[in-house]
Motif scaffolding. Structure first.
Motif, PDB file in Angstrom:
ATOM      1  N   ASP A   1     -18.326   2.429  -8.515  1.00  0.00           N
ATOM      2  CA  ASP A   1     -17.707   2.860  -7.263  1.00  0.00           C
ATOM      3  C   ASP A   1     -18.795   3.091  -6.220  1.00  0.00           C
ATOM      4  OD1 ASP A   1     -15.765   3.864  -5.383  1.00  0.00           O
ATOM      5  OD2 ASP A   1     -14.564   4.586  -7.059  1.00  0.00           O
TER       6      ASP A   1
ATOM      7  N   LEU B   1     -11.445 -10.093  -6.964  1.00  0.00           N
ATOM      8  CA  LEU B   1     -11.864  -9.008  -7.849  1.00  0.00           C
ATOM      9  C   LEU B   1     -11.597  -9.351  -9.309  1.00  0.00           C
ATOM     10  CD1 LEU B   1     -10.680  -5.868  -5.849  1.00  0.00           C
ATOM     11  CD2 LEU B   1     -13.026  -6.627  -6.236  1.00  0.00           C
TER      12      LEU B   1
ATOM     13  N   ALA C   1     -14.223  -9.816 -12.464  1.00  0.00           N
ATOM     14  CA  ALA C   1     -14.082  -9.159 -13.754  1.00  0.00           C
ATOM     15  C   ALA C   1     -14.095 -10.180 -14.882  1.00  0.00           C
ATOM     16  CB  ALA C   1     -12.788  -8.353 -13.790  1.00  0.00           C
TER      17      ALA C   1
ATOM     18  N   ILE D   1      -6.151   0.186  -7.949  1.00  0.00           N
ATOM     19  CA  ILE D   1      -7.108  -0.445  -7.045  1.00  0.00           C
ATOM     20  C   ILE D   1      -6.503  -1.672  -6.384  1.00  0.00           C
ATOM     21  CG2 ILE D   1      -9.314  -1.668  -6.908  1.00  0.00           C
ATOM     22  CD1 ILE D   1      -9.575   1.346  -7.236  1.00  0.00           C
ATOM     23  N   LEU D   2      -5.867  -2.523  -7.154  1.00  0.00           N
ATOM     24  CA  LEU D   2      -5.396  -3.792  -6.617  1.00  0.00           C
ATOM     25  C   LEU D   2      -4.294  -3.603  -5.568  1.00  0.00           C
ATOM     26  CD1 LEU D   2      -5.429  -6.074  -9.788  1.00  0.00           C
ATOM     27  CD2 LEU D   2      -7.238  -5.627  -8.115  1.00  0.00           C
TER      28      LEU D   2
ATOM     29  N   CYS E   1      -7.518  -9.441  -4.258  1.00  0.00           N
ATOM     30  CA  CYS E   1      -7.239  -9.157  -5.670  1.00  0.00           C
ATOM     31  C   CYS E   1      -7.699 -10.302  -6.558  1.00  0.00           C
ATOM     32  CB  CYS E   1      -5.745  -8.914  -5.877  1.00  0.00           C
ATOM     33  SG  CYS E   1      -5.146  -7.375  -5.159  1.00  0.00           S
TER      34      CYS E   1
ATOM     35  N   PHE F   1      -8.701  -1.628 -13.732  1.00  0.00           N
ATOM     36  CA  PHE F   1      -8.405  -1.501 -12.307  1.00  0.00           C
ATOM     37  C   PHE F   1      -7.247  -0.512 -12.183  1.00  0.00           C
ATOM     38  CE2 PHE F   1     -10.504  -5.616 -12.516  1.00  0.00           C
ATOM     39  CZ  PHE F   1     -11.257  -5.656 -11.356  1.00  0.00           C
TER      40      PHE F   1
ATOM     41  N   ILE G   1      -4.769  -3.628 -15.758  1.00  0.00           N
ATOM     42  CA  ILE G   1      -4.289  -3.304 -14.419  1.00  0.00           C
ATOM     43  C   ILE G   1      -3.279  -2.182 -14.565  1.00  0.00           C
ATOM     44  CG2 ILE G   1      -3.027  -4.141 -12.396  1.00  0.00           C
ATOM     45  CD1 ILE G   1      -3.999  -6.955 -13.082  1.00  0.00           C
TER      46      ILE G   1
ATOM     47  N   ASP H   1     -14.826   0.813 -15.423  1.00  0.00           N
ATOM     48  CA  ASP H   1     -13.723   1.352 -14.631  1.00  0.00           C
ATOM     49  C   ASP H   1     -14.016   1.026 -13.165  1.00  0.00           C
ATOM     50  OD1 ASP H   1     -11.544   2.779 -13.748  1.00  0.00           O
ATOM     51  OD2 ASP H   1     -12.092   4.652 -14.757  1.00  0.00           O
ATOM     52  N   VAL H   2     -13.442  -0.052 -12.677  1.00  0.00           N
ATOM     53  CA  VAL H   2     -13.771  -0.590 -11.351  1.00  0.00           C
ATOM     54  C   VAL H   2     -13.046   0.218 -10.272  1.00  0.00           C
ATOM     55  CG1 VAL H   2     -13.836  -2.650  -9.907  1.00  0.00           C
ATOM     56  CG2 VAL H   2     -14.003  -2.872 -12.398  1.00  0.00           C
TER      57      VAL H   2
END
Length: 338
Positions: free
Chosen positions: A195, A251, A255, A239-240, A248, A236, A267, A170-171
């Protein structure tokens, strides 16, 4: 007569502040326990000024938050879950975030219009430096994000169908609203929230609260500077939208590199309609992203493009019944495309 849509836009600031003050003074907590009361009885029970309270209640009634019944004030049926602290849909933590963090930043929009965001913010701390500057601020932010995310996360986890996944990464997962929902739904799953170190005690509290033990772990790091741990599913969650397209893409590529063959990326975001004409909440939060983060909200097609460029295949969109939706990209089985 002012058109109704313009009138509500003009006076919307009163509604948000009224919600906040009513929450702070226990009005909604009282009304969730009682099936409607007069302003006098509510004021007496809460030891507040009756005249001020009634003016507040009238504003909330005019916006449809309350449904007057003669001289009694009753919570509108569709509103009750969102103002009840015991309900997972509770929204007032987010309202607290709006009043405590967002309102003061509206003054920056004029400078953005005049010179652009980058120039206007040149000598200011980055948004997340401000949010994470002390534990109290971190706690407020994570509480607000939990309130916005946890309820819908159950539906998003079901839409994702993680029955064959084993290790969820879980980013930027904060205090774990999606991880917690996914772990409750899929007993074979383990999850790690990746995190910043400040998040660790808040995640530990949620893990204990939900009885998840070592199924919910934490890895401290900066997802721009540090490698991501390996896993077969990367999430994500909201987050993005905090970052521009270049960030993005970086990232998602990280992943992809860390994702096991046959794995996937999830996402979860608010989505603009294809013509970007709405929804309202997405348009409003897109403006908020401009001064609270470095990102923006996107259409589903834009996220699918980002996934393709990162190497993920067979992108699909699964819409929830709420305002946050799911886009899935798959990591192919072959090692040759690494």
């Amino acid at each position: 007569m002012i058109p109704a849509n313009l009138e509500r836009a003009v006076y919307g600031m009163y509604a948000t502040h009224a919600l906040h003050v009513a929450t702070q003074h226990g009005v909604f907590e009282h009304l969730t326990r009682h099936n409607g009361e007069t302003a006098g009885k509510i004021a007496a029970a809460l030891a507040v000024d009756e005249d001020t309270l009634e003016r507040l209640l009238l504003v909330l009634s005019s916006f449809g938050v309350l449904a007057p019944d003669g001289e009694r004030y009753v919570l509108a049926a569709d509103v009750r879950p969102y103002v009840d602290r015991e309900d997972p849909r509770y929204l007032m933590g987010f309202v607290e975030h709006l009043i405590g963090n967002t309102v003061d930043q509206f003054g920056r929009l004029g400078g953005y219009l005049d010179t652009g965001k980058a120039e206007s913010d040149r000598d200011k701390p980055t948004p997340f430096e401000a949010i994470y500057h002390d534990d109290e601020s971190v706690g407020r932010f994570l509480h607000a994000m939990w309130g916005l995310s946890y309820h819908v996360s159950h539906e998003l986890a079901a839409l994702a169908d993680l029955s064959r996944s084993r290790q969820l990464l879980d980013v930027g997962g904060a205090s774990g609203p999606f991880s917690v929902a996914a772990l409750h739904a899929y007993p074979q799953l383990s999850a790690t929230v990746f995190d910043l170190p400040q998040v660790a005690p808040h995640l530990a509290m949620r893990a204990t609260e939900h009885g998840l033990g070592d199924r919910l772990g934490f890895a401290a790091g900066d997802f721009f500077r540090d490698p991501l741990p390996a896993g077969d599913c990367f999430a994500f969650g909201y987050i993005l939208s905090d970052w521009d397209d270049e960030a993005c893409a970086a990232l998602l590529r990280k992943a992809y590199e860390a994702c096991l063959p046959g794995g996937r990326v999830l996402i979860m975001e608010r989505l603009f309609d294809d013509d970007r004409g709405g929804p309202l909440a997405t348009a409003v939060m897109n403006l908020s992203m401009h001064f609270e983060t470095q990102g923006r909200h996107r259409t589903a097609a834009e996220y699918l493009d980002l996934l393709r460029h990162a190497g993920f295949a067979d992108g699909t969109v699964r819409l929830s019944s709420g305002d946050k939706h799911l886009i899935i990209g798959w990591r192919t089985e072959s090692e040759s495309d690494r």
